[in-house]
Design a protein around this motif. Structure first.
Motif, short mmCIF file in Angstrom:
data_model
loop_
_atom_site.label_atom_id
_atom_site.label_comp_id
_atom_site.label_asym_id
_atom_site.label_seq_id
_atom_site.Cartn_x
_atom_site.Cartn_y
_atom_site.Cartn_z
N MET A 10 -12.82 -18.66 21.66
CA MET A 10 -12.97 -19.08 20.28
C MET A 10 -14.37 -19.55 20.05
N ALA A 11 -15.42 -18.79 20.17
CA ALA A 11 -16.80 -19.00 19.97
C ALA A 11 -16.86 -19.53 18.50
N LYS A 12 -17.94 -20.37 18.38
CA LYS A 12 -18.02 -20.96 16.95
C LYS A 12 -19.29 -20.25 16.48
N VAL A 13 -19.00 -19.85 15.15
CA VAL A 13 -19.89 -18.71 14.52
C VAL A 13 -20.21 -19.14 13.18
N LEU A 14 -21.54 -19.24 12.69
CA LEU A 14 -21.96 -19.56 11.60
C LEU A 14 -22.39 -18.03 10.83
N VAL A 15 -21.86 -18.04 9.51
CA VAL A 15 -22.08 -16.80 8.78
C VAL A 15 -22.76 -17.20 7.72
N VAL A 16 -24.19 -16.71 7.36
CA VAL A 16 -24.86 -17.19 6.48
C VAL A 16 -25.05 -15.86 5.63
N GLU A 17 -24.52 -15.92 4.44
CA GLU A 17 -24.47 -14.51 3.70
C GLU A 17 -24.29 -14.71 2.25
N ASP A 18 -25.23 -14.32 1.16
CA ASP A 18 -24.99 -14.87 -0.21
C ASP A 18 -24.04 -13.88 -0.92
N ASP A 19 -23.88 -12.66 -0.58
CA ASP A 19 -22.85 -12.05 -0.91
C ASP A 19 -21.20 -12.49 -0.81
N GLY A 20 -20.84 -12.89 -2.19
CA GLY A 20 -19.39 -13.88 -1.81
C GLY A 20 -18.46 -12.95 -1.29
N ALA A 47 -22.14 -20.30 5.05
CA ALA A 47 -23.13 -20.79 4.01
C ALA A 47 -23.47 -19.75 3.08
N ALA A 48 -23.51 -20.02 1.78
CA ALA A 48 -23.84 -19.05 0.64
C ALA A 48 -25.32 -19.01 0.55
N THR A 49 -25.91 -19.90 0.94
CA THR A 49 -27.70 -19.93 0.48
C THR A 49 -28.44 -19.84 1.85
N GLY A 50 -29.61 -19.52 1.86
CA GLY A 50 -30.60 -19.85 3.12
C GLY A 50 -30.78 -21.29 3.35
N THR A 51 -31.00 -22.03 2.20
CA THR A 51 -30.99 -23.56 2.14
C THR A 51 -29.72 -24.28 2.89
N GLU A 52 -28.66 -23.85 2.54
CA GLU A 52 -27.56 -24.34 3.15
C GLU A 52 -27.20 -24.08 4.79
N GLY A 53 -27.67 -22.80 4.75
CA GLY A 53 -27.55 -22.49 6.18
C GLY A 53 -28.48 -23.14 7.09
N GLN A 54 -29.46 -23.37 6.61
CA GLN A 54 -30.81 -24.23 7.41
C GLN A 54 -30.38 -25.41 7.68
N ILE A 105 -25.07 -16.79 15.49
CA ILE A 105 -25.03 -16.95 14.06
C ILE A 105 -25.42 -15.48 13.38
N VAL A 106 -24.41 -15.44 12.36
CA VAL A 106 -24.53 -13.78 11.66
C VAL A 106 -25.31 -14.27 10.28
N LEU A 107 -26.48 -13.63 10.48
CA LEU A 107 -27.40 -14.23 9.24
C LEU A 107 -28.19 -12.91 8.43
N ASP A 108 -27.89 -13.05 7.21
CA ASP A 108 -28.27 -12.27 6.35
C ASP A 108 -29.89 -11.99 6.09
N TRP A 109 -30.44 -11.29 5.80
CA TRP A 109 -32.03 -11.34 5.82
C TRP A 109 -32.35 -11.72 4.57
N ASP A 110 -31.77 -11.30 3.55
CA ASP A 110 -32.21 -11.60 1.89
C ASP A 110 -31.34 -12.50 1.34
N LEU A 111 -31.93 -14.17 1.47
CA LEU A 111 -31.20 -15.10 0.93
C LEU A 111 -31.57 -15.96 -0.26
N PRO A 112 -31.08 -16.38 -0.93
CA PRO A 112 -31.74 -17.39 -1.99
C PRO A 112 -31.97 -18.63 -1.34
N GLY A 113 -33.09 -19.15 -1.83
CA GLY A 113 -33.61 -20.39 -1.18
C GLY A 113 -34.59 -20.29 -0.11
N VAL A 114 -34.01 -19.77 1.05
CA VAL A 114 -34.93 -19.48 2.25
C VAL A 114 -34.24 -18.33 2.86
#
Length: 223
Positions: free
Chosen positions: A1-11, A31-38, A49-58
């Motif tokens: 059970m790897a620990k994964v962070l998903v940063v994506e603004d599309d709910g 995380a829903a925003t780049g700032t929160e993910g950061q 980390i699953v990371l969206d390219w276009d994020l609000p904030g960062v």
């Protein structure tokens, strides 16, 4: 059970990915925003980390570049609607390890994640082995000398973590950070109890323990 962070603004997409990966037995945080993910990446550790390219904030590119500049080597799977070769080049050059263009099938997402986790661990198969233990994270199954062992979800996660990181010593604090949810209030005693149950379940012996206590330091899986 790897620990994964998903940063994506599309709910909607974020929820779909979270549900899918949780069903696949990953420990998922979002995380829903780049700032929160950061912020999460500054305070907590993840296996992937699953990371969206276009994020609000960062933007995802900025987050990835900053991570790599800090020496963070956590594998990054970049998600984006940009599909040109030049865009992929920019994403990979920013420090991403792989690239998935939207829309995508969840089964492909899982396959990409498994491939990245194998690469980091230097493995050629999803199945993990340690002495007479075999762990299959895809089937959520553990056997000892070919006989199935029933583990609770957290015990399975703890064993998988040790098997992905053999011969490395981890303190109780490090185990809490890497195996339990980032904002979990798991106490040292709760982690010790989980270790005790795990050792009993896998039939760990006192004379040649698989999970060894390094007094005053922590615990390690000794192959």
């Amino acid at each position: 059970m790897a620990k994964v962070l998903v940063v994506e603004d599309d709910g909607e997409l974020r929820g779909m990915v979270e549900d899918w990966l949780s069903h696949e037995h990953y420990e998922v945080e979002c995380a829903a925003t780049g700032t929160e993910g950061q912020e999460k990446l500054i305070f907590y550790n993840y296996d992937l980390i699953v990371l969206d390219w276009d994020l609000p904030g960062v933007s995802g590119l900025e987050i990835c570049r900053e991570m790599r500049n800090r020496g963070n080597k956590t594998p990054v799977l970049m998600l984006t609607g940009k599909g040109s070769i030049s865009d992929k080049e920019v994403g990979l050059d920013s420090g991403a390890d792989d690239y998935l263009t939207k829309p995508f099938h969840m089964k492909e997402l899982s396959a990409r994640i498994r491939a990245l986790l194998r690469r980091v661990a230097g493995q050629t198969t999803n199945v993990l082995t340690a002495r007479n233990l075999v762990l299959d994270p895809v089937k959520f199954a553990v056997t000892r000398d070919g006989q199935p062992i029933n583990l609770r979800r957290r015990e399975f996660a703890l064993l998988e973590f040790f098997m992905r990181n053999p011969n490395r010593v981890f303190s109780l604090e490090a185990l809490a950070d890497r195996v339990w949810a980032s904002e979990s209030d798991a106490s040292p005693e709760a982690i010790r109890s989980c270790l005790k149950r795990l050792r009993k379940s896998i039939g760990d012996s006192e004379d040649q323990p698989l999970i060894k206590t390094v007094h005053g330091v922590g615990y390690k899986l000794e192959c």
